[in-house]
Design a protein around this motif. Structure first.
Motif, PDB file in Angstrom:
ATOM      1  N   ARG A 149       0.848  -1.182   0.000  1.00  0.00           N
ATOM      2  CA  ARG A 149       0.000   0.000   0.000  1.00  0.00           C
ATOM      3  C   ARG A 149       0.886   1.234   0.000  1.00  0.00           C
ATOM      4  N   ASP A 164     -12.966   1.549  -7.861  1.00  0.00           N
ATOM      5  CA  ASP A 164     -13.631   0.445  -7.179  1.00  0.00           C
ATOM      6  C   ASP A 164     -14.778  -0.037  -8.063  1.00  0.00           C
ATOM      7  N   ASP A 231      -8.746  -1.649  -4.015  1.00  0.00           N
ATOM      8  CA  ASP A 231      -8.720  -2.754  -3.064  1.00  0.00           C
ATOM      9  C   ASP A 231      -8.172  -4.004  -3.757  1.00  0.00           C
ATOM     10  N   TYR A 256      -2.418  -1.047  -3.443  1.00  0.00           N
ATOM     11  CA  TYR A 256      -3.554  -1.870  -3.011  1.00  0.00           C
ATOM     12  C   TYR A 256      -3.798  -1.688  -1.514  1.00  0.00           C
ATOM     13  N   SER A 257      -5.074  -1.705  -1.136  1.00  0.00           N
ATOM     14  CA  SER A 257      -5.431  -1.678   0.278  1.00  0.00           C
ATOM     15  C   SER A 257      -5.115  -3.022   0.919  1.00  0.00           C
ATOM     16  N   SER A 262     -11.626  -1.479   4.075  1.00  0.00           N
ATOM     17  CA  SER A 262     -12.243  -0.620   3.072  1.00  0.00           C
ATOM     18  C   SER A 262     -11.937   0.852   3.300  1.00  0.00           C
ATOM     19  N   ASN A 265      -9.415   2.671   1.091  1.00  0.00           N
ATOM     20  CA  ASN A 265      -9.861   3.154  -0.228  1.00  0.00           C
ATOM     21  C   ASN A 265     -11.108   4.014  -0.010  1.00  0.00           C
TER      22      ASN A 265
END
Length: 418
Positions: A149, A164, A231, A256-257, A262, A265
């Motif tokens: 991340r 998303d 994500d 990326y998360s 959640s 993001n």
């Protein structure tokens, strides 16, 4: 004697008769005083007042008494016309989907004048019962996982994109329930919806085509240095999409998360919350995927061009994306100064609110690398950590501190139980 409860003003002659009657029944007939007063409907305090001063005037009949006493109207209070203008705006169906801060800034931009402060708008809305509480989504918890991340920072448009996929259901012409996959990209700096579409699936090929459209529309090249955050969905990590993002033509940075986080993001998630919540988007009104796609594009156009965003100081995403927010803020400051000159009594301490342009936007940001010096207890030497420490090291350190904190808490609990 009739019961005097809730009767109002009692004349002097009646008061004397009542006191004499109460004295007679309590002294001669030995009736308790409280029962006698309950029969005539007066309190003990009133009885002793009448007995002590039988000829005193009733203050409720005094000529200087004017009923309900109200405080004088302060000089800085709104006029009746200004208050009514706020009430009319709160009840106007055209502004029904706006929050109170958004409504206030919309009125400033449309009329060029400031009616009242944000707190006054809230106070009048509460008095008129025009405020509805909205539930906020719960946080998904602390970061946990091993996926990469990146700390994201945006000083201009097209530096960081968040995207998303969300699922919505619609009913086709035959009455069968179908699922549409809403793909959306949000620009971190301006909150502009870069691209949005309703697709039949969330495969890697579909995501690749979706990003090719976005890159072409906004002239994204290798020199853009774009960071794309998402994500860990299957479409986000698909080989087809990564081949496009990491190709020599674009060379994007991919972030990326952590799994099940959640809130990492948050901007993309928040857009879908606004779309399905305050903007009341529902795919059930459409009968085909094409109609759903056109409908969600219309909603995104309204979001970009008409909806005021709190995170960018209540300007529209399109205004900030195209660099027009500075002009809007300048006009608001001029309107604020004019309002101060017209109503200085409303500004306690002569404090005038200054409207500002939203600055740099951050996502999962730990700040610049830390520089600190620690002395070794054993050798007495100084150990220095340089300023070139990477953000990846900061992320790893934060996760290590979190895990150590969890272990220490669990060990303390175990000792208490023991």
């Amino acid at each position: 004697v009739a019961n005097l409860r809730n009767r109002g003003v009692v004349s002097v002659q009646d008061r004397k008769k009542i006191v004499a009657l109460v004295d007679e029944v309590t002294q001669k007939r030995k009736l308790p005083l409280l029962k006698a007063l309950d029969c005539v409907g007066i309190s003990t305090t009133r009885y002793y007042q009448w007995k002590k001063a039988p000829d005193a005037d009733d203050k409720r009949t005094h000529p200087n008494r004017r009923g309900i006493v109200t405080n004088p109207q302060p000089e800085r209070a709104l006029s009746q016309e200004e208050r009514q203008a706020i009430v009319n705006a709160l009840k106007d169906p055209k502004y029904s989907d706006l929050s109170i801060p958004q409504l206030r800034y919309r009125l400033i931009d449309e009329s060029g004048q400031i009616i009242a402060s944000e707190r006054t708008f809230y106070r009048i809305a509460h008095q008129e019962h025009l405020v509805v509480t909205r539930k906020t989504p719960k946080s998904s918890g602390l970061p946990d996982g091993t996926f990469r991340r990146l700390p994201c920072k945006a000083d201009a448009p097209n530096e960081v994109w968040c995207w998303d996929v969300s699922l919505v259901n619609y009913v086709d012409e035959n009455g069968n329930e179908k699922t549409a996959y809403i793909h959306s990209i949000i620009d971190l700096y301006s909150r502009l919806v870069i691209n949005i579409s309703a697709e039949a699936d969330q495969k890697g090929v579909t995501a690749r085509r979706f990003f090719e459209q976005a890159f072409k529309q906004h002239n994204i090249t290798r020199e853009s240095g774009l960071v794309i955050h998402s994500d860990n969905g299957s479409a986000m990590r698909s080989q087809e999409l990564l081949e496009l993002l990491l190709s020599d033509e674009y060379d994007n940075k991919v972030s990326y998360s952590h799994p099940n986080c959640s809130n990492e993001n948050a901007f993309a998630e928040s857009f879908f919350g606004t779309l399905k919540g305050p903007m009341a988007f529902s795919a059930k009104r459409y009968r085909t995927l094409q109609e759903c796609d056109q409908g969600v594009k219309d909603y995104a156009r309204t979001y970009n061009e008409e909806r005021y965003h709190k995170g960018i100081n209540f300007v529209t995403p399109a205004s900030r994306y195209h660099g027009k927010d500075s002009e809007i803020v300048e006009r608001r400051n001029q309107a604020q100064i004019r309002h101060f000159q017209e109503h200085p009594e409303r500004y306690i301490g002569n404090k005038v609110h200054e409207h500002k342009v939203a600055g740099t936007q951050y996502l999962n940001w730990y700040g610049p690398p830390r520089v600190f010096t620690a002395k070794s207890k054993r050798h007495g030497s100084e150990q220095s950590c340089g300023s070139e420490q990477s953000n990846d090291a900061q992320v790893a350190r934060s996760h290590q501190e979190t895990s150590q904190g969890r272990k220490s808490v669990s060990s303390k609990r175990a000792r208490k139980r023991g």
